[in-house]
Design a protein around this motif. Structure first.
Motif, PDB file in Angstrom:
ATOM      1  N   MET A   1      -3.355   8.828  -4.213  1.00 13.28           N
ATOM      2  CA  MET A   1      -4.286   8.522  -5.267  1.00 13.28           C
ATOM      3  C   MET A   1      -3.233   7.862  -6.246  1.00 13.28           C
ATOM      4  O   MET A   1      -2.746   8.777  -6.892  1.00 13.28           O
ATOM      5  N   SER A   2      -3.316   6.999  -6.622  1.00 10.03           N
ATOM      6  CA  SER A   2      -2.516   6.266  -7.461  1.00 10.03           C
ATOM      7  C   SER A   2      -3.145   5.706  -8.583  1.00 10.03           C
ATOM      8  O   SER A   2      -4.065   4.711  -8.206  1.00 10.03           O
ATOM      9  N   THR A   3      -3.105   6.051  -9.759  1.00  9.70           N
ATOM     10  CA  THR A   3      -4.093   5.664 -10.976  1.00  9.70           C
ATOM     11  C   THR A   3      -3.496   5.718 -12.333  1.00  9.70           C
ATOM     12  O   THR A   3      -2.483   6.486 -12.373  1.00  9.70           O
ATOM     13  N   LEU A  46      -9.150  10.184   2.985  1.00  6.20           N
ATOM     14  CA  LEU A  46      -8.660   9.452   1.668  1.00  6.20           C
ATOM     15  C   LEU A  46      -8.063   8.062   2.597  1.00  6.20           C
ATOM     16  O   LEU A  46      -7.366   8.296   3.528  1.00  6.20           O
ATOM     17  N   PRO A  47      -8.080   7.111   1.663  1.00  6.45           N
ATOM     18  CA  PRO A  47      -7.390   5.880   2.212  1.00  6.45           C
ATOM     19  C   PRO A  47      -5.767   6.184   2.222  1.00  6.45           C
ATOM     20  O   PRO A  47      -5.306   6.939   1.272  1.00  6.45           O
ATOM     21  N   THR A  48      -4.917   5.754   3.122  1.00  9.08           N
ATOM     22  CA  THR A  48      -3.643   5.985   3.127  1.00  9.08           C
ATOM     23  C   THR A  48      -2.776   5.086   2.267  1.00  9.08           C
ATOM     24  O   THR A  48      -1.718   5.365   1.904  1.00  9.08           O
ATOM     25  N   GLU A  49      -3.326   3.997   2.055  1.00  5.56           N
ATOM     26  CA  GLU A  49      -2.616   2.923   1.323  1.00  5.56           C
ATOM     27  C   GLU A  49      -3.714   2.096   0.264  1.00  5.56           C
ATOM     28  O   GLU A  49      -4.801   1.900   0.510  1.00  5.56           O
ATOM     29  N   THR A  50      -3.156   2.347  -1.008  1.00  2.80           N
ATOM     30  CA  THR A  50      -3.855   1.356  -2.206  1.00  2.80           C
ATOM     31  C   THR A  50      -3.305  -0.120  -2.016  1.00  2.80           C
ATOM     32  O   THR A  50      -2.423  -0.015  -2.214  1.00  2.80           O
ATOM     33  N   ARG A  51      -4.637  -1.124  -1.841  1.00  6.78           N
ATOM     34  CA  ARG A  51      -4.173  -2.105  -2.105  1.00  6.78           C
ATOM     35  C   ARG A  51      -4.128  -2.859  -3.579  1.00  6.78           C
ATOM     36  O   ARG A  51      -3.401  -3.734  -3.755  1.00  6.78           O
ATOM     37  N   TRP A  52      -4.968  -2.475  -4.195  1.00  7.42           N
ATOM     38  CA  TRP A  52      -4.857  -2.685  -5.594  1.00  7.42           C
ATOM     39  C   TRP A  52      -5.288  -1.636  -6.535  1.00  7.42           C
ATOM     40  O   TRP A  52      -5.804  -0.801  -6.213  1.00  7.42           O
ATOM     41  N   ARG A  53      -4.780  -1.774  -7.705  1.00  5.50           N
ATOM     42  CA  ARG A  53      -5.347  -0.651  -8.786  1.00  5.50           C
ATOM     43  C   ARG A  53      -5.100  -1.297 -10.063  1.00  5.50           C
ATOM     44  O   ARG A  53      -4.226  -2.188 -10.286  1.00  5.50           O
ATOM     45  N   ARG A  55      -4.337  -1.309 -13.971  1.00  3.48           N
ATOM     46  CA  ARG A  55      -3.369  -0.560 -15.075  1.00  3.48           C
ATOM     47  C   ARG A  55      -3.777  -1.282 -16.677  1.00  3.48           C
ATOM     48  O   ARG A  55      -4.208  -2.128 -16.795  1.00  3.48           O
TER      49      ARG A  55
END
Length: 85
Positions: A1-3, A46-53, A55
């Motif tokens: 989870m990258s945010t 949970l998704p393993t890879e985030t495609r977009w986020r 910022r």
């Protein structure tokens, strides 16, 4: 989870140094563990890879979808002044 929720900015660093808050970055692992537990209990993954986020939210820069959400929330609040939820 990258945010951006967990990105430290100037205000959060100043608050943490003054003993008035914590650095958002220090909350990442605990939040991810909690969310992962809830997701696992719901038999999801949970998704393993985030495609977009997005910022920049802490500095007032929001994504287009967030703009639509904010506009809808403002419309509801203005249409029903004094309402509580």
């Amino acid at each position: 989870m990258s945010t951006s929720l967990f990105e430290d900015d100037e205000a959060s660093v100043a608050a943490a140094q003054a003993g008035l808050g914590v650095l958002p970055s220090t909350l990442h692992d605990a939040v991810v563990d909690r969310v992962a537990g809830v997701v696992a209990e719901a038999t999801l993954e949970l998704p393993t890879e985030t495609r977009w986020r997005s910022r920049g939210g802490r500095t007032g820069i929001h994504s287009r979808p967030m703009g639509y959400l904010l506009a809808e929330l403002q419309h509801i609040a203005r249409s029903h002044p004094g309402a509580t939820w």
